[in-house]
Write an enzyme that holds these catalytic residues in place. Structure first.
Site, mmCIF file in Angstrom:
data_model
loop_
_atom_site.group_PDB
_atom_site.id
_atom_site.type_symbol
_atom_site.label_atom_id
_atom_site.label_comp_id
_atom_site.label_asym_id
_atom_site.label_seq_id
_atom_site.Cartn_x
_atom_site.Cartn_y
_atom_site.Cartn_z
ATOM 1 N N ASP A 53 0.825 -1.202 0.000
ATOM 2 C CA ASP A 53 0.000 0.000 0.000
ATOM 3 C C ASP A 53 0.861 1.255 0.000
ATOM 4 O OD1 ASP A 53 -2.254 1.578 0.055
ATOM 5 O OD2 ASP A 53 -2.584 1.382 2.201
ATOM 6 N N ASP A 56 2.777 1.644 -3.862
ATOM 7 C CA ASP A 56 2.098 2.189 -5.037
ATOM 8 C C ASP A 56 2.133 3.723 -5.038
ATOM 9 O OD1 ASP A 56 0.269 2.620 -3.009
ATOM 10 O OD2 ASP A 56 -1.356 1.484 -3.918
ATOM 11 N N GLY A 57 1.931 4.334 -3.862
ATOM 12 C CA GLY A 57 2.001 5.794 -3.783
ATOM 13 C C GLY A 57 3.398 6.322 -4.055
ATOM 14 N N ARG A 61 4.372 8.831 -7.364
ATOM 15 C CA ARG A 61 5.026 10.137 -7.295
ATOM 16 C C ARG A 61 6.382 10.114 -7.997
ATOM 17 N NH1 ARG A 61 2.823 9.234 -2.244
ATOM 18 N NH2 ARG A 61 4.810 8.472 -1.419
ATOM 19 N N ASP A 74 -6.791 2.033 -5.046
ATOM 20 C CA ASP A 74 -6.151 1.899 -3.739
ATOM 21 C C ASP A 74 -7.185 1.958 -2.610
ATOM 22 O OD1 ASP A 74 -3.773 1.857 -2.004
ATOM 23 O OD2 ASP A 74 -4.380 3.887 -1.497
ATOM 24 N N ASP A 78 -8.385 -1.117 -0.107
ATOM 25 C CA ASP A 78 -8.272 -0.977 1.352
ATOM 26 C C ASP A 78 -9.604 -1.251 2.053
ATOM 27 O OD1 ASP A 78 -5.601 -0.320 1.254
ATOM 28 O OD2 ASP A 78 -5.947 1.847 1.261
#
Length: 223
Positions: A53, A56-57, A61, A74, A78
């Protein structure tokens, strides 16, 4: 040199979205492990999904591949995985009081995140994590520091996952597992408190928008 225009298929193949698909697959494997009584499979798959989790963020970026599709993927992943785990716990612990608590936590989790996303988008924000100067200080602290965000999300999920694992551990292993579970409990409590604040603040934002639009309409009628 002119760059080729992106299509929606290209967005589907963004690296962070590929990570998101792997999270979906791991969550599905975790659900299989839960209901077919393979606790090690369920625990490892769920934990890996939660660790990814953060990945991926990071890659969204780093690679300039942030997308609305990825954000929703996402969030939906969750909410679904947490809902399934809490539903399982409500059955596994065979307690009406605990089942009620787990059901309330599911409702709070889904409603707070949906209302937060809707209120942010309808008021012109680019995503549900974007905070302005008027935002509640707790939400600003939670959403603007990714380390804080990850710590509370992971700690919350770890608490629920340990509740699951404790049902299958032998007595000697519980001497280690139970203290870790108790240590994670305050994190989970705070995280769900943040969910409540998020729900309330989002409701206020929507109500303020409603009041402004109604006042504007009434003023137009009088004119």
């Amino acid at each position: 040199m002119k760059m080729a225009r992106l299509t929606h298929i290209d967005v589907f193949w963004f690296v962070p979205n590929l990570i998101g698909y792997s999270r979906v697959a791991l969550s599905a494997l975790a659900i299989y492990g839960m209901y077919y009584e393979y606790p090690l499979v369920a625990f490892v798959s769920y934990a890996l999904s939660e660790l990814l989790d953060a990945a991926d963020g990071y890659y969204a970026r780093k690679l300039g591949q942030c997308s609305k599709f990825g954000e929703v993927l996402d969030m939906v992943t969750d909410r679904c995985t947490t809902t399934v785990l809490l539903t399982y716990l409500a059955q596994a612990y065979k307690s009406q009081a605990l089942a009620l608590v787990f059901c309330l936590l599911i409702s709070l989790d889904i409603s707070s995140h949906y209302m937060q996303m809707y209120s942010q988008l309808i008021t012109g924000k680019t995503n549900h994590k974007q905070m302005d100067e008027k935002a509640h200080w707790v939400l600003k602290a939670y959403y603007t520091d990714r380390r804080v965000l990850f710590a509370f999300c992971f700690g919350n999920e770890a608490f629920f996952l340990l509740l699951y694992l404790n049902k299958f551990l032998p007595a000697y292993a519980l001497y280690l597992s139970i203290p870790i579970t108790l240590a994670a409990f305050p994190i989970s409590l705070i995280k769900n408190g943040i969910n409540f604040i998020q729900l309330y603040e989002s409701a206020c934002d929507l109500a303020r928008l409603d009041a402004a639009e109604l006042n504007k309409a009434r003023s137009a009628k009088k004119a």
